[in-house]
Design an enzyme around this catalytic site. Structure first.
Site, PDB file in Angstrom:
ATOM      1  N   GLY A  72       0.820  -1.213   0.000  1.00 35.67           N
ATOM      2  CA  GLY A  72       0.000   0.000   0.000  1.00 35.67           C
ATOM      3  C   GLY A  72       0.855   1.265   0.000  1.00 35.67           C
ATOM      4  N   ARG A  73       0.187   2.411  -0.134  1.00 34.23           N
ATOM      5  CA  ARG A  73       0.910   3.705  -0.151  1.00 34.23           C
ATOM      6  C   ARG A  73       1.708   3.876   1.135  1.00 34.23           C
ATOM      7  NH1 ARG A  73      -4.037   4.856  -2.941  1.00 34.23           N
ATOM      8  NH2 ARG A  73      -5.041   4.481  -0.953  1.00 34.23           N
TER       9      ARG A  73
ATOM     10  N   THR B 236      -3.906   2.196  10.582  1.00 31.19           N
ATOM     11  CA  THR B 236      -5.169   2.063   9.849  1.00 31.19           C
ATOM     12  C   THR B 236      -6.295   2.732  10.628  1.00 31.19           C
ATOM     13  OG1 THR B 236      -4.320  -0.056   9.093  1.00 31.19           O
ATOM     14  CG2 THR B 236      -6.665   0.390   8.672  1.00 31.19           C
TER      15      THR B 236
ATOM     16  N   LYS C 158      -9.207   7.063  -0.578  1.00 32.34           N
ATOM     17  CA  LYS C 158      -9.434   6.790   0.851  1.00 32.34           C
ATOM     18  C   LYS C 158     -10.775   6.086   1.054  1.00 32.34           C
ATOM     19  CE  LYS C 158      -9.213   8.942   5.406  1.00 32.34           C
ATOM     20  NZ  LYS C 158      -8.470   7.783   5.926  1.00 32.34           N
TER      21      LYS C 158
ATOM     22  N   HIS D  78      -8.732  14.663   1.613  1.00 30.32           N
ATOM     23  CA  HIS D  78      -7.849  13.535   1.316  1.00 30.32           C
ATOM     24  C   HIS D  78      -7.922  13.144  -0.154  1.00 30.32           C
ATOM     25  CE1 HIS D  78      -7.759  13.006   5.698  1.00 30.32           C
ATOM     26  NE2 HIS D  78      -6.663  12.302   5.497  1.00 30.32           N
TER      27      HIS D  78
ATOM     28  N   ASN E  89      -3.194   9.470  13.351  1.00 31.58           N
ATOM     29  CA  ASN E  89      -2.280  10.253  12.515  1.00 31.58           C
ATOM     30  C   ASN E  89      -0.884  10.226  13.138  1.00 31.58           C
ATOM     31  OD1 ASN E  89      -0.990  12.310  10.934  1.00 31.58           O
ATOM     32  ND2 ASN E  89      -3.057  12.962  10.344  1.00 31.58           N
ATOM     33  N   PHE E  90       0.106   9.777  12.352  1.00 31.84           N
ATOM     34  CA  PHE E  90       1.482   9.659  12.839  1.00 31.84           C
ATOM     35  C   PHE E  90       2.283  10.954  12.654  1.00 31.84           C
ATOM     36  CE2 PHE E  90       0.947   4.989  11.738  1.00 31.84           C
ATOM     37  CZ  PHE E  90       1.140   4.488  13.026  1.00 31.84           C
TER      38      PHE E  90
HETATM   39  N1  LIG Z   1      -2.139   6.890  10.967  1.00 31.71           N
HETATM   40  C1  LIG Z   1      -1.631   7.586   9.945  1.00 31.71           C
HETATM   41  O1  LIG Z   1      -0.825   8.519  10.122  1.00 31.71           O
HETATM   42  C2  LIG Z   1      -2.043   7.233   8.559  1.00 31.71           C
HETATM   43  C3  LIG Z   1      -2.992   6.299   8.380  1.00 31.71           C
HETATM   44  N2  LIG Z   1      -3.380   5.940   7.138  1.00 31.71           N
HETATM   45  C4  LIG Z   1      -4.330   4.845   7.087  1.00 31.71           C
HETATM   46  O2  LIG Z   1      -3.602   3.673   6.757  1.00 31.71           O
HETATM   47  C5  LIG Z   1      -4.429   2.793   5.994  1.00 31.71           C
HETATM   48  C6  LIG Z   1      -3.718   2.446   4.702  1.00 31.71           C
HETATM   49  O3  LIG Z   1      -3.625   3.599   3.906  1.00 31.71           O
HETATM   50  P1  LIG Z   1      -2.982   3.541   2.446  1.00 31.71           P
HETATM   51  O4  LIG Z   1      -1.614   2.975   2.526  1.00 31.71           O
HETATM   52  O5  LIG Z   1      -3.192   4.862   1.844  1.00 31.71           O
HETATM   53  O6  LIG Z   1      -3.951   2.484   1.740  1.00 31.71           O
HETATM   54  P2  LIG Z   1      -3.649   1.529   0.508  1.00 31.71           P
HETATM   55  O7  LIG Z   1      -4.972   1.124  -0.063  1.00 31.71           O
HETATM   56  O8  LIG Z   1      -2.639   2.144  -0.394  1.00 31.71           O
HETATM   57  O9  LIG Z   1      -2.958   0.251   1.190  1.00 31.71           O
HETATM   58  C7  LIG Z   1      -3.624  -0.728   1.904  1.00 31.71           C
HETATM   59  C8  LIG Z   1      -2.911  -2.044   1.640  1.00 31.71           C
HETATM   60  O10 LIG Z   1      -3.443  -3.029   2.499  1.00 31.71           O
HETATM   61  C9  LIG Z   1      -3.505  -4.240   1.786  1.00 31.71           C
HETATM   62  N3  LIG Z   1      -4.476  -5.106   2.460  1.00 31.71           N
HETATM   63  C10 LIG Z   1      -5.831  -5.037   2.412  1.00 31.71           C
HETATM   64  N4  LIG Z   1      -6.365  -6.000   3.193  1.00 31.71           N
HETATM   65  C11 LIG Z   1      -5.326  -6.680   3.723  1.00 31.71           C
HETATM   66  C12 LIG Z   1      -5.227  -7.794   4.591  1.00 31.71           C
HETATM   67  N5  LIG Z   1      -6.318  -8.405   5.052  1.00 31.71           N
HETATM   68  N6  LIG Z   1      -3.996  -8.220   4.936  1.00 31.71           N
HETATM   69  C13 LIG Z   1      -2.885  -7.620   4.468  1.00 31.71           C
HETATM   70  N7  LIG Z   1      -2.913  -6.570   3.628  1.00 31.71           N
HETATM   71  C14 LIG Z   1      -4.115  -6.109   3.263  1.00 31.71           C
HETATM   72  C15 LIG Z   1      -3.892  -3.847   0.367  1.00 31.71           C
HETATM   73  O11 LIG Z   1      -3.483  -4.821  -0.566  1.00 31.71           O
HETATM   74  C16 LIG Z   1      -3.119  -2.549   0.205  1.00 31.71           C
HETATM   75  O12 LIG Z   1      -1.857  -2.797  -0.381  1.00 31.71           O
HETATM   76  C17 LIG Z   1      -5.767   3.528   5.814  1.00 31.71           C
HETATM   77  O13 LIG Z   1      -6.645   3.109   6.805  1.00 31.71           O
HETATM   78  C18 LIG Z   1      -5.404   4.982   6.036  1.00 31.71           C
HETATM   79  O14 LIG Z   1      -6.477   5.725   6.516  1.00 31.71           O
HETATM   80  C19 LIG Z   1      -2.844   6.515   6.027  1.00 31.71           C
HETATM   81  C20 LIG Z   1      -1.913   7.494   6.144  1.00 31.71           C
HETATM   82  C21 LIG Z   1      -1.432   7.948   7.423  1.00 31.71           C
HETATM   83  O1  LIG Z   2      -6.043   7.619   4.369  1.00 31.84           O
HETATM   84  C1  LIG Z   2      -5.155   8.472   4.539  1.00 31.84           C
HETATM   85  O2  LIG Z   2      -4.434   8.859   3.609  1.00 31.84           O
HETATM   86  C2  LIG Z   2      -4.943   9.022   5.879  1.00 31.84           C
HETATM   87  N1  LIG Z   2      -5.587   8.499   6.875  1.00 31.84           N
HETATM   88  C3  LIG Z   2      -5.502   8.885   8.228  1.00 31.84           C
HETATM   89  C4  LIG Z   2      -6.854   9.412   8.704  1.00 31.84           C
HETATM   90  O3  LIG Z   2      -7.885   8.832   8.349  1.00 31.84           O
HETATM   91  O4  LIG Z   2      -6.877  10.385   9.455  1.00 31.84           O
HETATM   92  C5  LIG Z   2      -4.349   9.812   8.514  1.00 31.84           C
HETATM   93  C6  LIG Z   2      -4.056  10.785   7.422  1.00 31.84           C
HETATM   94  O5  LIG Z   2      -5.051  11.749   7.437  1.00 31.84           O
HETATM   95  C7  LIG Z   2      -3.958  10.102   6.074  1.00 31.84           C
END
Ligand SMILES: NC(=O)C1=CN([C@@H]2O[C@H](COP(=O)(O)OP(=O)(O)OC[C@H]3O[C@@H](n4cnc5c(N)ncnc54)[C@H](O)[C@@H]3O)[C@@H](O)[C@H]2O)C=CC1
Ligand SMILES: O=C(O)C1=N[C@H](C(=O)O)C[C@H](O)C1
Length: 262
Positions: free
Chosen positions: A11-12, A97, A156, A152, A124-125
């Site tokens: 994922g991203r 997540t 998302k 976003h 949010n990290f």
């Molecule tokens: N806490 C933070 O600072 C941040 C949190 N996020 C969150 O992180 C999560 C992922 O975001 P992105 O990377 O943008 O999403 P993305 O869609 O690019 O990546 C998600 C990945 O998870 C994989 N996946 C799905 N189900 C799975 C499973 N059961 N087992 C293993 N892998 C699985 C998918 O194949 C995909 O590669 C989202 O919930 C997003 O809101 C995103 C950015 C920052």
């Molecule tokens: O999905 C995202 O990209 C992000 N998800 C987190 C959220 O739901 O707050 C953190 C950040 O905003 C990026």
């Protein structure tokens, strides 16, 4: 050496996290969890050259590679089960997540307490986003009429964002509950006023070109305060990921929000 596993490596966020952990001297990436059979080793993926085994089953990953920490960057659908399995098997979850329900957060908090094991759920990290949330909570004491606009990328899955929900929860602690806007206001198109969180409105924008952004608007008589944070790339989240991996080892309970360990 902290043994780390990552769920969602393609994922991203997952890709960024894999590179981040591989670069750390005090951390070892022992395995990744995917959900589709693409290859049995990361080096066979287009994005990576690292020799790290890929698993499709978390239980098997844990019993074979024995990680200390599981970083989850997957989907709202998968994350609850992963966190539960990790806690039940003595692995400390660091969860990025978003999309947990209040009930799931409660259950996981109780499970971590019962198992006496550390866990961090960080919506949010990015340190700047944490400051935005803290400043917003402070401001709400003096300017209690608030609306949140989160923006976003259009891939998302969850709305509102985990950050917007956490911001609203922190603000809620600092202002009396009350409805905002005109008492007789009516939406002529459903959703026009956004989601209602304890009287605060949350608006979710999803557009190509965006990464992760949020504005918190405070209205007062003849004035407005805007607190804004922008993540322009996913590297902005990585210092928080590293910090959580180091901190979670020292905990014996679940912490929700990076602001509680900074
Ligand atoms: N806490 C933070 O600072 C941040 C949190 N996020 C969150 O992180 C999560 C992922 O975001 P992105 O990377 O943008 O999403 P993305 O869609 O690019 O990546 C998600 C990945 O998870 C994989 N996946 C799905 N189900 C799975 C499973 N059961 N087992 C293993 N892998 C699985 C998918 O194949 C995909 O590669 C989202 O919930 C997003 O809101 C995103 C950015 C920052
Ligand atoms: O999905 C995202 O990209 C992000 N998800 C987190 C959220 O739901 O707050 C953190 C950040 O905003 C990026």
């Amino acid at each position: 050496m902290i043994k780390v596993a990552i769920a969602g490596p393609r994922g991203r966020m997952g890709q960024e996290a894999v590179h981040t952990i591989m670069e750390k001297d005090n951390m070892e990436l022992v395995a990744v969890l995917d959900h589709r059979e693409l290859a049995s080793n990361l080096k066979d993926y287009d994005q990576f050259t690292y020799d790290v085994p890929v698993y499709l089953d978390l239980q098997q990953l844990i019993s074979t590679t024995k990680p200390d920490v599981l970083i989850d960057l997957t989907t709202p659908e998968a994350v609850y089960a992963h966190t539960k399995v990790a806690l039940e098997n003595g692995v400390r979850p660091v969860i990025g997540t978003t999309g947990f329900t209040d009930e799931q957060l409660q259950e996981l908090t109780e499970l971590a307490a019962k198992e006496k094991i550390g866990a961090i759920i960080a919506p949010n990290f990015a340190v700047g986003a944490v400051l935005m949330m803290k400043f917003s909570a402070m401001a709400a004491k003096y300017m209690p009429d608030v609306e949140i606009i989160e923006l976003h990328h259009d891939q998302k899955l969850d709305a509102p964002s985990g950050t917007a929900v956490k911001t609203a929860q922190l603000i809620q602690e600092n202002r009396p509950s009350h409805a905002q806007g005109h008492l007789d206001e009516k939406e002529t198109i459903a959703g026009a006023r956004g989601a209602d969180f304890d009287g605060m409105r949350i608006h979710s924008v999803r557009l190509q070109g965006l990464v992760a952004h949020q504005e918190v608007l405070f209205g007062g008589e003849g004035q407005m305060l805007t607190i804004r944070h922008d993540s322009y790339n996913r590297t902005s989240f990585m210092s928080g990921v590293k910090l959580c991996v180091e901190k979670v080892i020292q905990l014996d309970h679940l912490v929700y929000g990076l602001e509680n360990i900074l």
